[in-house]
Design a protein around this motif. Structure first.
Motif, mmCIF file in Angstrom:
data_model
loop_
_atom_site.group_PDB
_atom_site.id
_atom_site.type_symbol
_atom_site.label_atom_id
_atom_site.label_comp_id
_atom_site.label_asym_id
_atom_site.label_seq_id
_atom_site.Cartn_x
_atom_site.Cartn_y
_atom_site.Cartn_z
ATOM 1 N N SER A 46 0.814 -1.218 0.000
ATOM 2 C CA SER A 46 0.000 0.000 0.000
ATOM 3 C C SER A 46 0.846 1.267 0.000
ATOM 4 C CB SER A 46 -0.940 0.013 1.212
ATOM 5 O OG SER A 46 -0.191 -0.042 2.415
ATOM 6 N N ASN A 47 2.132 1.160 0.327
ATOM 7 C CA ASN A 47 3.028 2.327 0.362
ATOM 8 C C ASN A 47 3.973 2.402 -0.831
ATOM 9 O OD1 ASN A 47 1.856 2.889 2.794
ATOM 10 N ND2 ASN A 47 3.617 2.333 4.037
ATOM 11 N N SER A 50 4.083 5.686 -2.803
ATOM 12 C CA SER A 50 4.485 6.908 -2.105
ATOM 13 C C SER A 50 5.858 6.825 -1.446
ATOM 14 C CB SER A 50 3.444 7.268 -1.052
ATOM 15 O OG SER A 50 3.330 6.226 -0.089
ATOM 16 N N HIS A 51 6.431 5.644 -1.353
ATOM 17 C CA HIS A 51 7.719 5.505 -0.663
ATOM 18 C C HIS A 51 8.873 5.886 -1.596
ATOM 19 C CE1 HIS A 51 10.180 3.889 2.646
ATOM 20 N NE2 HIS A 51 11.060 3.721 1.675
#
Length: 68
Positions: A46-47, A50-51
């Motif tokens: 889920s990251n 954005s990571h």
């Protein structure tokens, strides 16, 4: 940007990569059943969008296998 992916040093022209962008470049055809760790920390799927990745990150990409 230089990253170490599964014990291999790789260079990328972009210095603004996320985990998902890296996977799109490295393994565009098989992104199901994998796990990603950066500097020994697992990054939840889920990251991935954005990571951000940083210069000299050590990345481990693991594929699930079947068997017993």
């Amino acid at each position: 940007m230089e990253l170490k992916i599964n014990n291999q040093n790789k260079h990328f022209a972009s210095s603004n990569l996320t985990v998902q962008a890296l996977l799109d470049l490295e393994i565009p055809e098989k992104q199901n059943g994998i796990a990603v760790a950066i500097n020994d920390t697992v990054i939840p799927k889920s990251n991935w969008n954005s990571h951000p990745l940083k210069e000299t990150d050590t990345i481990l990409i693991i594929s699930a296998t079947q068997g017993g």
